[in-house]
Design an enzyme around this catalytic site. Structure first.
Site, mmCIF file in Angstrom:
data_model
loop_
_atom_site.group_PDB
_atom_site.id
_atom_site.type_symbol
_atom_site.label_atom_id
_atom_site.label_comp_id
_atom_site.label_asym_id
_atom_site.label_seq_id
_atom_site.Cartn_x
_atom_site.Cartn_y
_atom_site.Cartn_z
ATOM 1 N N ASP A 1 0.751 -1.241 0.104
ATOM 2 C CA ASP A 1 -0.220 -0.064 0.143
ATOM 3 C C ASP A 1 0.836 1.266 -0.069
ATOM 4 O O ASP A 1 2.194 1.175 -0.012
ATOM 5 C CB ASP A 1 -0.986 0.141 1.267
ATOM 6 C CG ASP A 1 -2.019 0.796 0.848
ATOM 7 O OD1 ASP A 1 -2.158 1.578 -0.026
ATOM 8 O OD2 ASP A 1 -3.401 0.636 1.422
HETATM 9 C C1 NOJ Z 1 -4.096 3.719 -0.176
HETATM 10 C C2 NOJ Z 1 -5.189 2.755 0.177
HETATM 11 O O1 NOJ Z 1 -5.137 2.360 1.370
HETATM 12 C C3 NOJ Z 1 -5.456 2.078 -0.997
HETATM 13 O O2 NOJ Z 1 -6.672 1.414 -0.696
HETATM 14 C C4 NOJ Z 1 -5.312 2.516 -2.256
HETATM 15 O O3 NOJ Z 1 -5.757 1.852 -3.123
HETATM 16 C C5 NOJ Z 1 -4.129 3.247 -2.552
HETATM 17 N N1 NOJ Z 1 -4.007 4.251 -1.306
HETATM 18 C C6 NOJ Z 1 -3.831 3.985 -3.858
HETATM 19 O O4 NOJ Z 1 -4.414 5.041 -3.791
#
Ligand code: NOJ
Length: 739
Positions: free
Chosen positions: A284
């Site tokens: 993430d």
């Molecule tokens: C953080 C989030 O937790 C995740 O769900 C998301 O896809 C990513 N950022 C990318 O934006």
């Protein structure tokens, strides 16, 4: 003679079909081995830096994007959108980088790209995987037309705590419903053939246990038994992978002390080991660097080493894989085979997507696909199906279109932006049909539609309440639109209070006190504690964050041009103190119950233990009667199945759709089992007076549990099966599973 000819013809057809299926399978196999050899071929030619480059996902905003792509140090770009922009960057990768490896462009396409559908929690309330698949197909068409071939969806995190804002992004609290939705998203995004330019790769997230954050606080720690993890939280991931999902995102949280960005148990052991996953894992957002804040790595280099060793293949935004992996390999800290495995996985998916063969997007598609009329119409239908009728005393709904004066009250009545929800891709407020607009479109020219905001969603001012009261007094019926702003759920939007925010409940009370009939339309991304409303407002429609066609869908339902059929995918608590409250809990040794309104039972001394609205609940404008529950037998072999059926009759005067739910309870097992668990569901549409026998096939495998030795087995013994309209009602029968 004629019969012999027919037989010949049947045999010929069978032969042709069988050979077509065989050659299809053979072609698939050929394609696979062709991809493997192209991957290996390419890998042999790559320097360590180029390998690490493929593991590097950068943000489009970074200043040196063009140069980085040109030197082959980027595998994926997030948040570059639009065919023109994406093609320009892709040309740099394909024309200028030494090995001409195309970039994989990613974007959060969560409930639509430009045509925004209801948020995922609302989508789950349709209990209609086909609707979700349709939404995802449309998302894929629009996103791919804008150059995106990878979405960070579906989010399949089970969420039992409505304080957690990300409950809006998933399919709710139940494993079986969530799994059905997870597979539907993947089928919709990826289609039959990933290499089709209109298919996009799915990314199932967040692996794993993210929804169980302590206190419902986003990013918070998670501690749970392996049994709980495998029983409740992992199956939706497996369902998405079985449906073909080619990527997985690791979650931010620690799981039993280990951050999932560096968790060999979840990533290597379960995902890539037991489940034999061949796609790739992306971290993430900067979560590899966050290993330092978690306190499991002292610096970026160690964080990179831990993440790659645990099985994270791509570094989202952190830039640390690119910076440290070549040296970590050179110095022998990370074996090159580990790096190669990650690169192979990423290249494999790029080949499967057909990026090497058709790296560019046809710029004419964007114009044709974005907000195509069929997409907008689908958004309206899906929104209708997602809304849940929570209360309808005295059949106040549907409203008559000849009602002379309607007062529309509340801060969200003429709102556009908030109806988009959170994570709304390229959705624009101007595309949204507000509830006011939707209602106005239903009314004849001489009808009066009055409007007063009353209060803001957030804030302490009550100045507008007298005007709202005066407006309500002029009306035959009042429609109130209250709830949350779109950004009050989703990432980093946990709430400690679950009531209507600001002064909205005060406004509601003042309007109800006028004595006018009130319909409450709720706009929100999570269960709210609306005990007062449930006690005093005759009609309540849960409309969630319904997307660009929200206003039309609400109006369709309010005036009976569509029938409400949605059911809650999450329990609605009475008060935040009951949280987490979910239907498939264990019994405890001191189960609460009607006789237990005394001390020493598992309840509260100051509140009942029951929810305000149970999981699976939702009303219709008609009524359904359940009768004649039947089993095909009362014994099931350990690897067998039984059929369970029930007669459902529409005993009202309008057509309607019912979602028939089947729950099972394992009465005695070596490990305590939930009081009930959803195992299956079906939609039935019935004309007034019509009846249907709804039959489910229940397989012994659906009853399997993780036993004391952590073996997944179906236990012999007695079970109950209940079929009904929600988790709190239904008819029950008993059967046994034989040894
Ligand atoms: C953080 C989030 O937790 C995740 O769900 C998301 O896809 C990513 N950022 C990318 O934006």
């Amino acid at each position: 003679m004629v019969r012999a000819r027919t037989r010949w013809a049947a045999a010929l057809i069978f032969f042709l079909l069988a050979s077509a299926a065989w050659s299809q399978a053979a072609t698939k196999q050929d394609k696979k081995s062709d991809i493997e050899s192209r991957v290996n071929e390419l890998l042999k030619r790559m320097t360590l830096e180029e390998k690490a480059g493929q593991l590097n996902q950068i943000l489009f905003d970074e200043s040196n994007v063009d140069a980085a792509i040109g030197q082959g140090s980027v595998g994926s770009v997030v948040n570059a959108t639009g065919a023109e922009q994406v093609n320009r960057l892709q040309h740099i990768a394909v024309d200028k980088s030494r090995l001409h490896i195309p970039i994989l462009f990613a974007y959060d396409v969560i409930h639509g790209y430009r045509t925004i559908f209801p948020v995922p929690l609302a989508l789950a309330a349709t209990w209609n995987p086909q609707a979700v698949e349709r939404m995802a197909r449309i998302s894929a068409k629009e996103a791919s037309a804008a150059g995106i071939r990878w979405t960070f969806s579906p989010m399949v995190d089970i969420a039992r705590d409505p304080r957690w804002g990300r409950i809006a992004e998933g399919s709710g609290e139940d494993t079986v419903l969530d799994s059905a939705m997870a597979a539907a998203y993947v089928r919709g995004y990826q289609g039959d053939d990933l290499s089709n330019p209109a298919s996009i790769a799915a990314c199932v997230k967040h692996f794993a246990g993210y929804g169980a954050a302590e206190g419902g606080r986003d990013y918070n720690s998670v501690d749970m038994s392996e049994r709980q993890l495998r029983t409740v939280y992992l199956p939706p991931f497996k369902a998405a992978l079985d449906a073909g999902a080619v990527t997985v995102m690791s979650s931010f949280n620690t799981l039993n002390g280990i951050p999932n960005t560096a968790n060999p148990f979840t990533l290597r052991h379960v995902l890539k080991g037991e489940w034999n996953f061949h796609g790739f894992v992306v971290s993430d957002w900067r979560s590899i660097i966050e290993l330092i804040s978690h306190g499991v790595a002292s610096d970026e280099q160690q964080a990179s080493q831990e993440a790659i060793t645990a099985g994270v293949d791509m570094d989202m935004i952190g830039g640390v894989y690119y910076k440290y992996l070549p040296d970590l390999v050179r110095t022998g800290v990370v074996p090159e085979s580990v790096l190669d495995d990650a690169v192979r996985r990423i290249l494999r998916i790029k080949f499967e997507l057909g990026l090497f063969d058709h790296p560019y997007t046809d710029p004419r598609l964007e114009q044709r696909e974005l907000l195509a009329p069929a997409h907008v119409e689908a958004a309206r239908q899906v929104a209708q199906e997602s809304m849940v009728l929570l209360k309808n005393d005295g059949a106040l709904l549907p409203l008559s279109k000849t009602t002379k004066t309607i007062a529309l009250i509340g801060p969200l009545a003429d709102d556009q932006a908030d109806l988009l929800g959170n994570w709304f891709g390229k959705g624009e407020a101007k595309d949204v049909v507000s509830i006011m607009e939707g209602i106005r479109a239903k009314l004849p020219a001489d009808a009066r539609l009055l409007h007063s905001r009353g209060v803001d969603v957030v804030g302490t001012s009550v100045e507008g309440i007298p005007d709202a009261v005066a407006t309500a007094k002029q009306a035959d019926v009042v429609v109130m639109v209250l709830g949350e702003k779109g950004a009050m759920s989703g990432e980093a939007a946990s709430r400690a209070h679950l009531g209507l925010p600001g002064k909205q409940e005060e406004l509601l009370q003042a309007i109800v006190a006028t004595g006018k009939p009130v319909v409450l339309v709720l706009i929100n991304g999570r269960p709210l504690t609306i005990q007062w409303a449930a006690d005093h407002v005759p009609a309540i429609l849960e409309a969630w964050l319904p997307g660009i066609q929200g206003g039309n869908a609400v109006a369709d339902l309010l005036f009976g041009d569509a029938d409400p059929s949605g059911k809650l995918p999450v329990t609605f608590p009475r008060t935040v103190g009951q949280v987490p409250l979910y239907y498939n809990h264990l019994n405890t040794g001191r189960p609460p119950g009607p006789k237990a309104d005394k001390k020493y039972f598992s309840g509260y001394i100051d509140e009942t233990y029951t929810p305000l609205f149970p999981f699976g609940y939702g009303l219709s404008y008609t009524s359904f009667q359940y009768s004649g529950l039947k089993l095909s037998g009362d014994q099931m072999e350990n690897s067998g199945k039984i059929e369970v059926s029930v007669d459902v009759k529409n005993v009202g005067t309008r057509a309607g759709t019912e979602i028939v739910q089947l729950y099972v309870h394992d009465l005695v097992a070596p490990v305590a089992q939930p009081v009930e668990e959803l195992k299956d569901f079906q939609r039935v549409k019935l004309a007034p007076g019509a009846a249907k026998t709804v039959t489910f096939t229940l397989h012994a495998s659906q009853l399997a549990i993780w036993d004391r030795d952590m073996k997944f087995v179906t236990e012999p013994g007695k079970y109950t099966v209940t079929i009904g309209p929600n988790s709190a009602e239904g008819d029950t029968a008993t059967f046994s599973v034989n040894r």
